[in-house]
Scaffold this motif. Sequence first.
Motif, PDB file in Angstrom:
ATOM      1  N   ALA A  14       0.785  -1.136  -0.115  1.00 17.15           N
ATOM      2  CA  ALA A  14      -0.056  -0.065  -0.111  1.00 17.15           C
ATOM      3  C   ALA A  14       0.787   1.198   0.078  1.00 17.15           C
ATOM      4  N   ILE A  15       1.836   1.347   0.735  1.00 15.13           N
ATOM      5  CA  ILE A  15       2.922   2.337   0.758  1.00 15.13           C
ATOM      6  C   ILE A  15       3.444   2.465  -0.613  1.00 15.13           C
ATOM      7  N   VAL A  16       4.073   1.394  -1.040  1.00 15.69           N
ATOM      8  CA  VAL A  16       4.632   1.594  -2.516  1.00 15.69           C
ATOM      9  C   VAL A  16       3.487   2.142  -3.516  1.00 15.69           C
ATOM     10  N   LEU A  17       2.439   1.591  -3.342  1.00 13.43           N
ATOM     11  CA  LEU A  17       1.418   2.076  -4.222  1.00 13.43           C
ATOM     12  C   LEU A  17       0.897   3.418  -4.445  1.00 13.43           C
ATOM     13  N   LEU A  18       0.808   3.837  -3.058  1.00 18.75           N
ATOM     14  CA  LEU A  18       0.678   5.333  -2.882  1.00 18.75           C
ATOM     15  C   LEU A  18       1.801   6.334  -3.243  1.00 18.75           C
ATOM     16  N   ALA A  19       3.037   5.717  -2.938  1.00 17.05           N
ATOM     17  CA  ALA A  19       4.270   6.715  -3.625  1.00 17.05           C
ATOM     18  C   ALA A  19       4.401   6.574  -5.132  1.00 17.05           C
ATOM     19  N   ASN A  20       3.650   5.792  -5.658  1.00 24.43           N
ATOM     20  CA  ASN A  20       3.799   5.714  -6.925  1.00 24.43           C
ATOM     21  C   ASN A  20       2.481   5.885  -7.790  1.00 24.43           C
ATOM     22  N   LEU A  21       1.642   6.875  -7.283  1.00 26.60           N
ATOM     23  CA  LEU A  21       0.374   7.177  -7.936  1.00 26.60           C
ATOM     24  C   LEU A  21       0.443   8.023  -9.087  1.00 26.60           C
ATOM     25  N   ALA A  22       1.556   9.313  -8.708  1.00 27.54           N
ATOM     26  CA  ALA A  22       1.515  10.213  -9.926  1.00 27.54           C
ATOM     27  C   ALA A  22       2.299   9.502 -11.018  1.00 27.54           C
ATOM     28  N   PRO A  23       3.480   8.486 -10.927  1.00 24.83           N
ATOM     29  CA  PRO A  23       3.793   8.019 -12.165  1.00 24.83           C
ATOM     30  C   PRO A  23       2.893   7.061 -12.798  1.00 24.83           C
ATOM     31  N   GLY A  57       3.225   9.773 -31.624  1.00 20.58           N
ATOM     32  CA  GLY A  57       3.349   8.276 -31.033  1.00 20.58           C
ATOM     33  C   GLY A  57       4.630   8.127 -30.407  1.00 20.58           C
ATOM     34  N   ILE A  58       5.812   8.363 -31.080  1.00 22.16           N
ATOM     35  CA  ILE A  58       7.047   8.212 -30.675  1.00 22.16           C
ATOM     36  C   ILE A  58       7.197   8.929 -29.435  1.00 22.16           C
ATOM     37  N   ILE A  59       6.923  10.017 -29.254  1.00 19.71           N
ATOM     38  CA  ILE A  59       7.140  10.866 -28.018  1.00 19.71           C
ATOM     39  C   ILE A  59       6.380   9.975 -26.814  1.00 19.71           C
ATOM     40  N   ALA A  60       5.283   9.728 -27.088  1.00 20.90           N
ATOM     41  CA  ALA A  60       4.322   8.814 -26.068  1.00 20.90           C
ATOM     42  C   ALA A  60       4.686   7.628 -25.792  1.00 20.90           C
ATOM     43  N   LEU A  61       5.304   6.711 -26.824  1.00 15.13           N
ATOM     44  CA  LEU A  61       5.926   5.616 -26.563  1.00 15.13           C
ATOM     45  C   LEU A  61       7.161   5.640 -25.474  1.00 15.13           C
ATOM     46  N   CYS A  62       7.878   6.746 -25.926  1.00 17.54           N
ATOM     47  CA  CYS A  62       9.306   6.653 -24.987  1.00 17.54           C
ATOM     48  C   CYS A  62       8.665   7.250 -23.622  1.00 17.54           C
ATOM     49  N   ALA A  63       7.899   8.141 -23.625  1.00 18.24           N
ATOM     50  CA  ALA A  63       7.314   8.654 -22.133  1.00 18.24           C
ATOM     51  C   ALA A  63       6.760   7.486 -21.331  1.00 18.24           C
ATOM     52  N   SER A  64       6.082   6.687 -22.091  1.00 18.46           N
ATOM     53  CA  SER A  64       5.537   5.306 -21.342  1.00 18.46           C
ATOM     54  C   SER A  64       6.547   4.345 -20.993  1.00 18.46           C
ATOM     55  N   ALA A  65       7.358   4.213 -21.916  1.00 18.25           N
ATOM     56  CA  ALA A  65       8.422   3.108 -21.657  1.00 18.25           C
ATOM     57  C   ALA A  65       9.182   3.332 -20.692  1.00 18.25           C
ATOM     58  N   SER A  66       9.651   4.683 -20.509  1.00 19.93           N
ATOM     59  CA  SER A  66      10.717   5.038 -19.629  1.00 19.93           C
ATOM     60  C   SER A  66      10.019   5.197 -17.949  1.00 19.93           C
ATOM     61  N   ASN A  67       8.948   4.882 -17.864  1.00 17.59           N
ATOM     62  CA  ASN A  67       8.121   5.069 -16.316  1.00 17.59           C
ATOM     63  C   ASN A  67       8.278   3.654 -15.911  1.00 17.59           C
ATOM     64  N   LEU A  68       9.272   3.629 -15.362  1.00 19.74           N
ATOM     65  CA  LEU A  68       9.454   2.307 -14.429  1.00 19.74           C
ATOM     66  C   LEU A  68       8.715   2.384 -12.786  1.00 19.74           C
ATOM     67  N   PRO A  69       8.841   3.508 -12.388  1.00 24.30           N
ATOM     68  CA  PRO A  69       7.995   3.506 -11.229  1.00 24.30           C
ATOM     69  C   PRO A  69       6.607   3.305 -11.307  1.00 24.30           C
ATOM     70  N   ALA A  70       6.032   3.456 -12.490  1.00 23.80           N
ATOM     71  CA  ALA A  70       4.456   3.206 -12.582  1.00 23.80           C
ATOM     72  C   ALA A  70       4.481   1.700 -12.918  1.00 23.80           C
ATOM     73  N   VAL A  71       5.367   1.122 -13.235  1.00 23.00           N
ATOM     74  CA  VAL A  71       5.319  -0.353 -13.255  1.00 23.00           C
ATOM     75  C   VAL A  71       5.338  -1.395 -12.051  1.00 23.00           C
ATOM     76  N   ILE A  72       6.279  -0.538 -11.208  1.00 19.21           N
ATOM     77  CA  ILE A  72       6.566  -0.842  -9.748  1.00 19.21           C
ATOM     78  C   ILE A  72       5.124  -0.597  -8.851  1.00 19.21           C
ATOM     79  N   ALA A  74       2.187  -0.595 -10.143  1.00 23.96           N
ATOM     80  CA  ALA A  74       1.249  -1.479 -10.687  1.00 23.96           C
ATOM     81  C   ALA A  74       1.311  -2.999  -9.962  1.00 23.96           C
ATOM     82  N   ALA A  75       2.652  -3.502 -10.109  1.00 23.73           N
ATOM     83  CA  ALA A  75       2.908  -4.542  -9.402  1.00 23.73           C
ATOM     84  C   ALA A  75       2.498  -4.471  -7.654  1.00 23.73           C
ATOM     85  N   ALA A  76       2.846  -3.295  -7.401  1.00 29.38           N
ATOM     86  CA  ALA A  76       2.274  -3.243  -5.946  1.00 29.38           C
ATOM     87  C   ALA A  76       0.828  -3.363  -5.614  1.00 29.38           C
ATOM     88  N   ALA A  77       0.131  -2.551  -6.676  1.00 23.89           N
ATOM     89  CA  ALA A  77      -1.475  -3.060  -6.613  1.00 23.89           C
ATOM     90  C   ALA A  77      -1.913  -4.470  -6.779  1.00 23.89           C
TER      91      ALA A  77
END
Length: 116
Positions: A14-23, A57-72, A74-77
């Motif tokens: 829950a703490i990890v999820l709350l810390a990564n809400l913005a990403p 599309g390439i800019i959006a793909l780069c922005a989404s691919a570089s967002n590792l805290p969001a993946v973390i 999602a794993a916490a969720a």
Amino acid sequence: MKKFGLLIIGGIAAIVLLANLAPMLALAISLVILYYAYKGFMKTDSKGMKIFWVIAGIIALCASASNLPAVIGAAAAYILYVVYKKWNNKEVTAEKESADPFTNFERQWAEMKKNN
């Protein structure tokens, strides 16, 4: 003891999820932009607009691919979801087994079939 372990794991998740809400929100926005860039690319016939949608599309793909805290996040969720299911599953299973009169019968019937 298992409930205590689930409580600790759930609390950390829950703490990890709350810390990564913005990403996670930034990931969702970049994926929406990527989706609309794809849809815009498929709808247009103009070569200049196709180039624009590819660049967007390439800019959006780069922005989404570089967002590792969001993946973390999602794993916490997901871990939080699994902890919630296990927390409620143990109590329901114990009550269900004791309330079902055919549990022992089915087990004994299977044992009798094995012996024959």
